[in-house]
Design a protein around this motif. Sequence first.
Motif, PDB file in Angstrom:
ATOM      1  N   THR A  60       0.894  -1.135  -0.126  1.00  9.78           N
ATOM      2  CA  THR A  60      -0.006  -0.017  -0.252  1.00  9.78           C
ATOM      3  C   THR A  60       0.886   1.294   0.059  1.00  9.78           C
ATOM      4  N   VAL A  61       0.596   2.199  -0.833  1.00  4.90           N
ATOM      5  CA  VAL A  61       1.181   3.340  -0.958  1.00  4.90           C
ATOM      6  C   VAL A  61       0.476   4.731  -1.145  1.00  4.90           C
ATOM      7  N   PRO A  62       0.863   5.790  -0.690  1.00  2.00           N
ATOM      8  CA  PRO A  62       0.037   6.982  -1.010  1.00  2.00           C
ATOM      9  C   PRO A  62       0.110   7.174  -2.483  1.00  2.00           C
ATOM     10  N   ALA A  63      -0.844   7.805  -3.095  1.00  2.00           N
ATOM     11  CA  ALA A  63      -0.989   7.867  -4.766  1.00  2.00           C
ATOM     12  C   ALA A  63       0.204   8.688  -5.088  1.00  2.00           C
ATOM     13  N   SER A  64       0.444   9.886  -4.166  1.00  4.31           N
ATOM     14  CA  SER A  64       1.750  10.719  -4.573  1.00  4.31           C
ATOM     15  C   SER A  64       2.972   9.978  -4.562  1.00  4.31           C
ATOM     16  N   GLY A  65       3.145   8.547  -4.246  1.00  4.76           N
ATOM     17  CA  GLY A  65       4.464   8.099  -3.916  1.00  4.76           C
ATOM     18  C   GLY A  65       4.454   6.997  -5.066  1.00  4.76           C
ATOM     19  N   VAL A  66       3.563   6.784  -6.105  1.00  6.18           N
ATOM     20  CA  VAL A  66       3.544   5.938  -6.987  1.00  6.18           C
ATOM     21  C   VAL A  66       4.008   6.679  -8.191  1.00  6.18           C
ATOM     22  N   SER A  67       5.229   6.265  -8.821  1.00  2.00           N
ATOM     23  CA  SER A  67       5.853   6.947 -10.027  1.00  2.00           C
ATOM     24  C   SER A  67       5.021   6.443 -11.013  1.00  2.00           C
ATOM     25  N   ASP A  68       5.020   7.200 -12.251  1.00  4.23           N
ATOM     26  CA  ASP A  68       4.340   7.100 -13.528  1.00  4.23           C
ATOM     27  C   ASP A  68       4.771   5.815 -14.253  1.00  4.23           C
ATOM     28  N   GLU A  69       3.928   5.175 -15.160  1.00  2.00           N
ATOM     29  CA  GLU A  69       4.449   4.108 -16.052  1.00  2.00           C
ATOM     30  C   GLU A  69       4.928   2.794 -15.356  1.00  2.00           C
ATOM     31  N   LEU A  70       4.364   2.440 -14.209  1.00  2.00           N
ATOM     32  CA  LEU A  70       4.692   1.050 -13.629  1.00  2.00           C
ATOM     33  C   LEU A  70       3.912   0.027 -14.118  1.00  2.00           C
ATOM     34  N   ALA A  71       4.593  -0.555 -15.313  1.00  2.00           N
ATOM     35  CA  ALA A  71       3.974  -1.653 -15.840  1.00  2.00           C
ATOM     36  C   ALA A  71       4.403  -2.976 -15.267  1.00  2.00           C
ATOM     37  N   MET A  72       3.645  -4.062 -15.799  1.00  2.00           N
ATOM     38  CA  MET A  72       4.192  -5.414 -14.980  1.00  2.00           C
ATOM     39  C   MET A  72       5.711  -5.560 -15.690  1.00  2.00           C
ATOM     40  N   GLY A  73       6.414  -5.840 -14.607  1.00  2.00           N
ATOM     41  CA  GLY A  73       7.845  -6.298 -14.986  1.00  2.00           C
ATOM     42  C   GLY A  73       8.772  -5.131 -14.739  1.00  2.00           C
ATOM     43  N   THR A  74       8.195  -3.762 -14.534  1.00  2.00           N
ATOM     44  CA  THR A  74       9.158  -2.762 -14.367  1.00  2.00           C
ATOM     45  C   THR A  74       9.882  -3.043 -12.927  1.00  2.00           C
ATOM     46  N   PRO A  75      11.103  -2.850 -12.706  1.00  2.00           N
ATOM     47  CA  PRO A  75      12.074  -2.902 -11.811  1.00  2.00           C
ATOM     48  C   PRO A  75      11.722  -1.670 -11.161  1.00  2.00           C
ATOM     49  N   VAL A  76      11.529  -1.703  -9.560  1.00  2.00           N
ATOM     50  CA  VAL A  76      11.323  -0.630  -8.563  1.00  2.00           C
ATOM     51  C   VAL A  76      12.149  -0.612  -7.561  1.00  2.00           C
ATOM     52  N   ALA A  77      12.072   0.579  -6.940  1.00  2.00           N
ATOM     53  CA  ALA A  77      12.656   0.731  -5.465  1.00  2.00           C
ATOM     54  C   ALA A  77      11.312   0.816  -4.701  1.00  2.00           C
ATOM     55  N   LEU A  78      11.460   0.289  -3.375  1.00  2.00           N
ATOM     56  CA  LEU A  78      10.278   0.427  -2.467  1.00  2.00           C
ATOM     57  C   LEU A  78      10.938   1.391  -1.365  1.00  2.00           C
ATOM     58  N   THR A  79      10.616   2.680  -1.385  1.00  2.00           N
ATOM     59  CA  THR A  79      11.154   3.563  -0.270  1.00  2.00           C
ATOM     60  C   THR A  79      10.330   3.515   0.985  1.00  2.00           C
ATOM     61  N   GLY A  80      11.106   3.280   2.151  1.00  2.00           N
ATOM     62  CA  GLY A  80      10.559   3.048   3.310  1.00  2.00           C
ATOM     63  C   GLY A  80       9.594   2.189   3.726  1.00  2.00           C
TER      64      GLY A  80
END
Length: 116
Positions: A60-80
């Motif tokens: 679960t993430v606040p809406a402002s904390g979700v970067s654009d263009e997060l498609a399936m398979g995109t590598p991501v960093a989870l802050t905090g």
Amino acid sequence: MRQIPVETSAAMVMVAVPPQDKVINKKTGEIAVDRETQEPLKTVDVMFAANGSAEVITVTVPASGVSDELAMGTPVALTGLVARPWENEFNGQKRHGISFRAVAVTSLAEAPAKAA
């Protein structure tokens, strides 16, 4: 409420299901909001791979904390990222589990080069 910080530096994390609004009432379509900021919440299912095993977790993430263009398979960093144990009782049935919350989910994919 007890929160347990989750170390992610040695893990590979990628989007399994793109961000969606966190709905708390399917009949009315009511969207969950942060209790302190009243900001709408989103969920992102990510594949979390570390120590030779992998599993899909919902974060679960606040809406402002979700970067654009997060498609399936995109590598991501989870802050905090934190884990929160929970327990409740419904109709005499005890349930328990762990929920995950992050400040932000940010794409690590390189942006395509722009033509000059």
